[in-house]
Design an enzyme around this catalytic site. Sequence first.
Site, PDB file in Angstrom:
ATOM      1  N   GLU A 147     -20.308 -26.380 -69.623  1.00 26.95           N
ATOM      2  CA  GLU A 147     -20.742 -25.365 -68.665  1.00 26.95           C
ATOM      3  C   GLU A 147     -19.535 -24.649 -68.069  1.00 26.95           C
ATOM      4  O   GLU A 147     -18.690 -25.257 -67.411  1.00 26.95           O
ATOM      5  CB  GLU A 147     -21.596 -25.981 -67.551  1.00 26.95           C
ATOM      6  CG  GLU A 147     -22.116 -24.906 -66.601  1.00 26.95           C
ATOM      7  CD  GLU A 147     -23.135 -25.418 -65.591  1.00 26.95           C
ATOM      8  OE1 GLU A 147     -23.401 -26.632 -65.575  1.00 26.95           O
ATOM      9  OE2 GLU A 147     -23.653 -24.578 -64.825  1.00 26.95           O
ATOM     10  N   GLU A 153     -14.628 -24.453 -59.027  1.00 25.60           N
ATOM     11  CA  GLU A 153     -15.290 -25.672 -59.513  1.00 25.60           C
ATOM     12  C   GLU A 153     -14.617 -26.265 -60.742  1.00 25.60           C
ATOM     13  O   GLU A 153     -14.990 -27.349 -61.190  1.00 25.60           O
ATOM     14  CB  GLU A 153     -16.779 -25.396 -59.745  1.00 25.60           C
ATOM     15  CG  GLU A 153     -17.470 -25.030 -58.424  1.00 25.60           C
ATOM     16  CD  GLU A 153     -18.968 -24.828 -58.546  1.00 25.60           C
ATOM     17  OE1 GLU A 153     -19.581 -25.414 -59.432  1.00 25.60           O
ATOM     18  OE2 GLU A 153     -19.517 -24.060 -57.730  1.00 25.60           O
ATOM     19  N   ASP A 180     -23.910 -19.939 -67.181  1.00 26.00           N
ATOM     20  CA  ASP A 180     -24.660 -20.003 -65.927  1.00 26.00           C
ATOM     21  C   ASP A 180     -24.432 -18.676 -65.207  1.00 26.00           C
ATOM     22  O   ASP A 180     -23.292 -18.287 -64.950  1.00 26.00           O
ATOM     23  CB  ASP A 180     -24.134 -21.190 -65.102  1.00 26.00           C
ATOM     24  CG  ASP A 180     -24.812 -21.333 -63.747  1.00 26.00           C
ATOM     25  OD1 ASP A 180     -25.073 -20.312 -63.096  1.00 26.00           O
ATOM     26  OD2 ASP A 180     -25.050 -22.480 -63.328  1.00 26.00           O
ATOM     27  N   HIS A 183     -22.210 -18.460 -62.075  1.00 26.23           N
ATOM     28  CA  HIS A 183     -20.764 -18.474 -62.330  1.00 26.23           C
ATOM     29  C   HIS A 183     -20.313 -17.196 -63.035  1.00 26.23           C
ATOM     30  O   HIS A 183     -19.241 -16.667 -62.739  1.00 26.23           O
ATOM     31  CB  HIS A 183     -20.391 -19.706 -63.165  1.00 26.23           C
ATOM     32  CG  HIS A 183     -20.746 -20.996 -62.503  1.00 26.23           C
ATOM     33  ND1 HIS A 183     -20.082 -21.463 -61.392  1.00 26.23           N
ATOM     34  CD2 HIS A 183     -21.705 -21.917 -62.773  1.00 26.23           C
ATOM     35  CE1 HIS A 183     -20.618 -22.616 -61.010  1.00 26.23           C
ATOM     36  NE2 HIS A 183     -21.606 -22.913 -61.833  1.00 26.23           N
ATOM     37  N   HIS A 206     -28.101 -21.582 -67.785  1.00 28.42           N
ATOM     38  CA  HIS A 206     -28.609 -21.779 -66.426  1.00 28.42           C
ATOM     39  C   HIS A 206     -28.863 -20.414 -65.821  1.00 28.42           C
ATOM     40  O   HIS A 206     -27.956 -19.571 -65.801  1.00 28.42           O
ATOM     41  CB  HIS A 206     -27.567 -22.471 -65.543  1.00 28.42           C
ATOM     42  CG  HIS A 206     -27.656 -23.962 -65.569  1.00 28.42           C
ATOM     43  ND1 HIS A 206     -26.640 -24.768 -65.089  1.00 28.42           N
ATOM     44  CD2 HIS A 206     -28.637 -24.801 -65.993  1.00 28.42           C
ATOM     45  CE1 HIS A 206     -27.002 -26.046 -65.226  1.00 28.42           C
ATOM     46  NE2 HIS A 206     -28.204 -26.096 -65.773  1.00 28.42           N
ATOM     47  N   GLU A 241     -31.796 -23.066 -62.039  1.00 27.83           N
ATOM     48  CA  GLU A 241     -30.988 -23.910 -61.159  1.00 27.83           C
ATOM     49  C   GLU A 241     -30.910 -23.259 -59.787  1.00 27.83           C
ATOM     50  O   GLU A 241     -30.594 -22.077 -59.666  1.00 27.83           O
ATOM     51  CB  GLU A 241     -29.584 -24.068 -61.751  1.00 27.83           C
ATOM     52  CG  GLU A 241     -28.752 -25.101 -61.050  1.00 27.83           C
ATOM     53  CD  GLU A 241     -27.446 -25.378 -61.781  1.00 27.83           C
ATOM     54  OE1 GLU A 241     -27.152 -26.541 -62.027  1.00 27.83           O
ATOM     55  OE2 GLU A 241     -26.717 -24.423 -62.098  1.00 27.83           O
TER      56      GLU A 241
HETATM   57 MN    MN Z   1     -25.170 -24.473 -63.566  1.00 28.76          MN
END
Ligand code: MN
Length: 293
Positions: A147, A153, A180, A183, A206, A241
Amino acid sequence: MNRIGVHALVWVGGWSEPECQQAIESSKAAGFALIEIPVLDPATIDIAMTRRMLKSVGLEAGCSLGLSFDTDISSADPAVVAAGDRLLHEALDVARGIGANYLGGVIYSALGKYAQMPTSEGRANCINVLRGLARDAAADGITLGLETVNRYESNLLNTAAQTLKLIEAINEDNVVVHLDTYHMNIEESDFRSPVLACGDRLGYVHVGESHRGYLGTGTVDFATLFAALAEIDYQGTITFESFSSAVVAPKLSTTLAIWRNLWSDGMDLARHARQFIDQGLRKAERSLAETNR
Ligand code: MN
């Protein structure tokens, strides 16, 4: 057709039997085919109970986690790398045990804000561990997803291009890019080019809003994302999510900086997301068909 999933944190912050039951039954009731279960602490997951619950409700599962700085396989410290290797294999055991065919997340570095650049030694350690994990996962038909997350992160994979490079170095067929939108919104230049760059290597998506709340109420360009997914004929899983201070997971919520209440009613949120994703995908398919006519 894509399998549409939902992250367990929409429902519960832990994984006791009542929490497991609530999360799995709610996911099914809200119209999802899959639940993504966080396995940051694999030893706390009751494998037999989870497998039984999934089966009785008729729901598929995927597993995800982020490593910590004590289990960071992108570290230059061999003891820390070994601890990460062990943890990832424990997580793989959980995925296999509950019948999941996906293990993803920030499984390539610590999930957290780094105070330094990645090192070439650490990157080599990461590649080495993931290659071994991928081979073990392949034996059970399990796919590994890396991911791609924002700079706060991880310091290693912030863009699809970086993730594709790492996957090329790992050189195992069952390792895929996990994008995702939350992000991507921070790190990518747009929502189309990273998807096209991934192509067949995109294996998990995601969908999350820019503030991680209700879809369509933030700044993520979902129309462009869904159009890009249609363009590459993406057939993989799409998982919703979302996080709110209303549902707290002890290890995850503070790491992800979930300080605000974005919603309290998980069922309303999840049903809305399910419909939003469905409509987005159908609209993208229709306009692609019109373009190709
Ligand atoms: Mn995610």
